[in-house]
Design a protein around this motif. Structure first.
Motif, PDB file in Angstrom:
ATOM      1  N   ALA A 133      -1.767  -4.685  -6.925  1.00 26.02           N
ATOM      2  CA  ALA A 133      -1.509  -6.255  -6.638  1.00 26.02           C
ATOM      3  C   ALA A 133      -0.420  -6.959  -7.596  1.00 26.02           C
ATOM      4  N   TRP A 134      -0.549  -6.406  -8.894  1.00 30.07           N
ATOM      5  CA  TRP A 134       0.314  -6.964  -9.938  1.00 30.07           C
ATOM      6  C   TRP A 134       1.895  -6.472  -9.463  1.00 30.07           C
ATOM      7  N   HIS A 135       1.898  -5.057  -9.567  1.00 33.42           N
ATOM      8  CA  HIS A 135       3.167  -4.621  -9.170  1.00 33.42           C
ATOM      9  C   HIS A 135       3.841  -4.974  -7.992  1.00 33.42           C
ATOM     10  N   LEU A 136       3.046  -5.209  -6.693  1.00 33.02           N
ATOM     11  CA  LEU A 136       3.611  -5.714  -5.553  1.00 33.02           C
ATOM     12  C   LEU A 136       4.050  -7.109  -5.805  1.00 33.02           C
ATOM     13  N   ALA A 137       3.316  -8.083  -6.477  1.00 31.58           N
ATOM     14  CA  ALA A 137       3.675  -9.423  -6.601  1.00 31.58           C
ATOM     15  C   ALA A 137       4.867  -9.746  -7.581  1.00 31.58           C
ATOM     16  N   GLN A 138       4.922  -8.800  -8.598  1.00 27.86           N
ATOM     17  CA  GLN A 138       6.189  -8.906  -9.264  1.00 27.86           C
ATOM     18  C   GLN A 138       7.268  -8.572  -8.711  1.00 27.86           C
ATOM     19  N   ARG A 139       7.392  -7.796  -7.621  1.00 30.03           N
ATOM     20  CA  ARG A 139       8.374  -7.523  -6.668  1.00 30.03           C
ATOM     21  C   ARG A 139       8.632  -8.464  -5.540  1.00 30.03           C
ATOM     22  N   GLY A 140       7.884  -9.421  -5.684  1.00 24.41           N
ATOM     23  CA  GLY A 140       8.126 -10.611  -4.611  1.00 24.41           C
ATOM     24  C   GLY A 140       7.344 -10.746  -3.392  1.00 24.41           C
ATOM     25  N   VAL A 141       6.345  -9.526  -3.513  1.00 27.26           N
ATOM     26  CA  VAL A 141       5.642  -9.476  -2.325  1.00 27.26           C
ATOM     27  C   VAL A 141       4.442 -10.634  -2.169  1.00 27.26           C
ATOM     28  N   SER A 142       3.914 -11.156  -1.059  1.00 28.12           N
ATOM     29  CA  SER A 142       2.931 -12.015  -1.164  1.00 28.12           C
ATOM     30  C   SER A 142       1.668 -11.187  -1.001  1.00 28.12           C
ATOM     31  N   VAL A 143       0.632 -11.303  -1.917  1.00 25.72           N
ATOM     32  CA  VAL A 143      -0.501 -10.163  -1.887  1.00 25.72           C
ATOM     33  C   VAL A 143      -1.848 -11.064  -2.025  1.00 25.72           C
ATOM     34  N   VAL A 144      -2.665 -10.849  -0.770  1.00 28.81           N
ATOM     35  CA  VAL A 144      -3.871 -11.435  -0.973  1.00 28.81           C
ATOM     36  C   VAL A 144      -4.941 -10.202  -1.775  1.00 28.81           C
ATOM     37  N   HIS A 145      -5.470 -10.529  -2.469  1.00 34.92           N
ATOM     38  CA  HIS A 145      -6.317  -9.583  -3.237  1.00 34.92           C
ATOM     39  C   HIS A 145      -8.016  -9.763  -2.929  1.00 34.92           C
ATOM     40  N   LEU A 146      -8.595  -8.752  -2.534  1.00 34.36           N
ATOM     41  CA  LEU A 146     -10.011  -9.111  -1.974  1.00 34.36           C
ATOM     42  C   LEU A 146     -10.829  -8.237  -3.107  1.00 34.36           C
ATOM     43  N   ASP A 147     -12.014  -8.678  -3.227  1.00 31.19           N
ATOM     44  CA  ASP A 147     -13.131  -7.833  -3.867  1.00 31.19           C
ATOM     45  C   ASP A 147     -14.410  -8.392  -3.432  1.00 31.19           C
ATOM     46  N   ARG A 148     -15.218  -7.298  -3.310  1.00 27.97           N
ATOM     47  CA  ARG A 148     -16.638  -7.766  -2.777  1.00 27.97           C
ATOM     48  C   ARG A 148     -17.454  -8.418  -3.509  1.00 27.97           C
ATOM     49  N   PHE A 149     -17.122  -8.330  -4.840  1.00 24.19           N
ATOM     50  CA  PHE A 149     -18.480  -8.603  -5.883  1.00 24.19           C
ATOM     51  C   PHE A 149     -17.598  -9.816  -6.741  1.00 24.19           C
ATOM     52  N   PRO A 150     -18.194 -10.943  -7.320  1.00 20.16           N
ATOM     53  CA  PRO A 150     -17.835 -11.764  -8.473  1.00 20.16           C
ATOM     54  C   PRO A 150     -16.972 -11.183  -9.426  1.00 20.16           C
ATOM     55  N   GLU A 151     -15.899 -11.988 -10.143  1.00 17.24           N
ATOM     56  CA  GLU A 151     -15.313 -11.297 -11.127  1.00 17.24           C
ATOM     57  C   GLU A 151     -16.130 -11.082 -12.288  1.00 17.24           C
ATOM     58  N   GLY A 152     -15.766  -9.971 -13.015  1.00 21.25           N
ATOM     59  CA  GLY A 152     -16.486  -9.289 -14.068  1.00 21.25           C
ATOM     60  C   GLY A 152     -17.824  -8.509 -13.942  1.00 21.25           C
ATOM     61  N   HIS A 153     -18.065  -8.372 -12.593  1.00 21.33           N
ATOM     62  CA  HIS A 153     -19.246  -7.564 -12.026  1.00 21.33           C
ATOM     63  C   HIS A 153     -19.033  -6.287 -12.854  1.00 21.33           C
ATOM     64  N   THR A 154     -20.331  -5.431 -12.704  1.00 21.51           N
ATOM     65  CA  THR A 154     -20.410  -4.074 -13.109  1.00 21.51           C
ATOM     66  C   THR A 154     -20.870  -3.038 -12.146  1.00 21.51           C
ATOM     67  N   GLU A 155     -20.650  -3.265 -10.832  1.00 22.09           N
ATOM     68  CA  GLU A 155     -21.070  -2.504  -9.818  1.00 22.09           C
ATOM     69  C   GLU A 155     -20.017  -1.421  -9.628  1.00 22.09           C
TER      70      GLU A 155
END
Length: 756
Positions: free
Chosen positions: A416-438
């Motif tokens: 996501a970071w590499h794509l965004a810094q090259r000007g790409v619009s990125v939607v980044h999804l994760d099934r868990f809350p930030e900081g999870h340990t799953e």
């Protein structure tokens, strides 16, 4: 004050920018270790027996708390929280119908609710004192109020709703002159502001805030004179002796307000926190936190669209503000996604204060000694996205993005970071809350090495080292520390071992901290080292957001389908469309990519962290990353004591994992590893001080699957797994960005999904 050392000794500082000391500060490694050590003692010998063993240390907590307030240990009672201390004090106070209690507008919600109930149930008169222009108690109004009989004055030294600092000593002097006792709520000041018993006849405080103690701890100071007036409404065996059928005698000191049952481990942790604060000195803590908070105030004031909400008499470690056009709860949610942790305080938590000032809620940021200028920069840098500085618009349900990335582990976040810094619009999804340990990317440290059994990996290893250097530079923090690593296998094993650039065979005694007998042979990799995994995940999140990644945690992807040359992704929150899809969902990759479902096997892996009487014997240069092929057991691997963390070990195999909620490491799992530590790490002579479980996604031949799916080339997969994928995180992210943008990467052909 050595802020770097304090950060290193604070595990939570590795995972996020923490601005919530006024809510629950980050405990030190020592506090954490104290609590865990006593819990393990209770598990071994029993709760009562452990209390006897720890009796001297438990008693010392009273002395430490007394030193903090300039009191006598007999004046201190230990409680479960400041609110419990408040209740014990008020319930013991001789109040009757018609008595007046004068309360500051800064009173905490729980205190105010109690006073309101006393008004309704006992006929107590409660008067809220007016404020001066600077927000503090109007001392002239207080003087006027004290001319009439009053039973008690209560003031919050620092409120929950702002950085206001009440002049406690001056208010106490006024009350003393009028012969009216003062109950000082020091919940938000104890540990950050100098304070002693001249500021109140009764003082309540908590351990979890600026003292950096565990939750579930608090204290109550009651002067000897007040103890003559107060009797606990619910006497307990802890504070009274039952002398006859209908008679009892209260304890002489403040312990008459305690109850017998308590969490001894938490109380001991509070003692460790008190000792650490006293060693630093409250004056030095106040100097450091005030300076940092002043810088934060200045930077926030200069940020367009941000409005400070603190009264004129604010100071110390707490700063409150609002962002124009955004609810404080939404500001907090957005900043949390950026790895910056603060809280919103609604008017219902400080009605006499926020309601009076016409504020529905505020954002509260509170610093401590483990914060530094980089944290302030991260907070203020994340705000302009909603404060008028050209942030990219969030992509709504049904709209089309350039790329959707599923999974916020190290590979998905890197992509996501590499794509965004090259000007790409990125939607980044994760099934868990930030900081999870799953999943597989949490925890403090990981290993990196050049040594690999097959030269086909050499080019990707070189790219990985370069990518870590680039990521460290972008993040502004060192993420890789070179220590050298040792990798051993039985001398009788005829299979090829690890090899690589500059990797050499060495005596098995190369690391003093690792005990290997003559039955083992070893190679040394001078380029091996330790990766700061927690700082990596935090940095990737912050860098992605800074480049416009639309990051959405807690969003479950239900399915995806080809949509012409693009894709449609269905989530529980709506439908998204994009030109490209990157699936990097770790253990859940198989469920999203049916052709890989039978090839990717998920197993449970556990690690333990072991204490040592001499940690230097388990830290570089005495020990670096290592692995040992143990006959009949499997591959034992470990990381040295590093950056305040104890030595870490694990086994490179485990049982199948059904992807349910992650469960704690069991005593049997920890015991197996501890036995191996006793065999190979003689200096690891302490107990298990921490443990963590994660998931390995294993692919055939320990390979990865990285590249486009044969039948849907607009969909890329990154199952960079098999227990050795974290070290390639930034390099895999860059590769996925290349592939998504149409660049050929023949060097990755050996990892193509179809090659599994």
């Amino acid at each position: 004050m050595n802020t770097a050392a304090l950060r290193a000794a604070t595990p939570g500082a590795r995972h996020a920018r923490h601005f919530n000391a006024a809510g629950s500060a980050l405990p030190s490694e020592a506090v954490l270790g104290t609590v865990i050590e006593h819990l393990r003692l209770e598990a071994r010998v029993g709760g009562y027996e452990a209390a006897v063993i720890a009796a001297e240390r438990s008693e010392e907590v009273y002395s430490l708390a007394a030193r903090m307030l300039g009191a006598d240990p007999a004046d201190i009672a230990l409680t479960e929280s400041a609110t419990v201390a408040w209740h014990r004090a008020l319930d013991a106070f001789p109040l009757k119908a018609g008595d007046r209690i004068l309360a500051s507008a800064s009173s905490y919600v729980s205190s105010a609710l109690h006073l309101i109930e006393l008004r309704k149930s006992k006929g107590i008169e409660v008067e809220v004192l007016p404020c001066a222009a600077d927000g503090t108690v109007d001392r002239e109004a207080l003087a006027d109020a004290l001319r009439r009989p009053a039973a008690l004055v209560t003031v919050a030294h620092v409120p929950t709703s702002s950085g206001l600092i009440e002049p406690a000593a001056e208010i106490a002097a006024q009350c003393r002159a009028a012969g009216v006792p003062l109950l000082l709520d020091a919940t938000q000041s104890l540990g950050q502001l100098p304070l002693d018993v001249t500021s109140g006849d009764i003082i309540v405080g908590t351990g979890r805030k600026f003292l950096r103690g565990p939750r579930g701890t608090g204290l109550l100071y009651v002067s000897p004179a007040m103890r003559e007036l107060m009797r606990p409404s619910h006497p307990d065996v802890r504070g009274a002796v039952w002398q006859s059928d209908d008679g009892y005698e209260l304890a002489a000191g403040a312990r008459r307000f305690e109850t017998w049952e308590t969490a001894h481990a938490l109380r001991l942790g509070l003692g460790t926190a008190l000792r650490e604060a006293l060693d630093l000195t409250i004056e030095e803590i106040n100097r450091r936190t005030t300076a940092l908070a002043d810088r934060l105030r200045s930077d926030l004031a200069a940020t367009p669209g941000v409005r400070l909400t603190d009264p004129a008499a604010a100071g110390g470690a707490i700063v409150t503000f609002v962002v124009d056009g955004e609810k404080p709860v939404d500001t907090v949610r957005r900043l949390r996604a950026a790895g910056v942790h603060l809280v919103s305080v609604p008017a219902s938590h400080g009605r006499w204060d926020l309601g009076r000032r016409g504020l529905d809620a505020v954002v509260r940021a509170s610093v401590h000694v483990y914060n530094d200028d980089s944290d302030v920069d991260a907070l203020t840098g994340a705000l302009p996205a909603k404060a008028g500085k050209g942030a990219p618009a969030l992509i709504s349900s049904g709209a089309r993005a350039d790329t959707i990335v599923i999974g916020a582990g190290v590979h998905g976040s890197s992509a996501a970071w590499h794509l965004a810094q090259r000007g790409v619009s990125v939607v980044h999804l994760d099934r868990f809350p930030e900081g999870h340990t799953e999943g597989s990317s949490h925890g403090h440290t990981r290993m990196i090495r050049r040594a690999y059994p097959n030269p086909i990996w050499d080019d990707l290893v070189d790219r990985a080292y370069l990518a870590w250097s680039e990521l460290s530079a972008a993040a502004g923090v060192p993420l890789l520390t070179t220590t050298g690593g040792l990798y051993a296998r039985p001398a009788s094993d005829g299979s090829p071992g690890l090899r690589g650039p500059d990797v050499v065979t060495v005596p098995s005694s190369r690391f003093a901290g690792l005990r290997l007998g003559s039955e083992f042979t070893a190679v040394f990799d001078p380029a091996a080292g330790v990766l700061d995994a927690a700082a990596t995940m935090r940095s990737l999140r912050e860098l992605g957001l800074a480049h416009g990644v639309d990051r959405r945690a807690g969003v479950t992807v239900e399915s995806w389908s080809a949509d012409g040359d693009g894709v449609t992704v269905r989530t529980a929150d709506g439908v998204l469309r994009a030109d490209r899809l990157v699936v990097s969902a770790g253990p859940w990759t198989g469920s999203l990519v049916p052709e890989l479902r039978d090839l990717l096997k998920v197993v449970r892996i556990v690690n333990i962290f072991i204490g040592a009487s001499d940690p230097a014997k388990l830290a570089p240069p005495a020990l670096g990353p290592f692995s040992v092929e143990v006959p009949g057991v499997g591959l034992l691997y470990g990381l040295p004591a590093f950056d305040g963390s104890p030595v870490k070990i694990g086994l490179d195999h485990g049982p199948a994992d059904g992807l349910g909620p992650q469960t704690p490491v069991t005593a049997a799992e920890a015991g197996e590893l501890l036995a191996l530590a006793r065999r190979f790490l003689p200096a690891a002579d302490g107990d298990v001080v921490d443990s963590v479980a994660c998931r390995y996604t294993m692919a055939p031949r320990n390979r990865f699957a990285v590249g486009a799916l044969p039948d849907t080339p607009q969909v890329l997969v990154a199952a960079a797994c098999s227990g050795h994928g974290f070290k390639f995180g930034p390099a895999i992210g860059a590769a996925l960005a290349d592939l998504a943008l149409g660049k050929q990467r023949p060097d990755l052909d050996f990892l193509a999904p179809g090659a599994l």
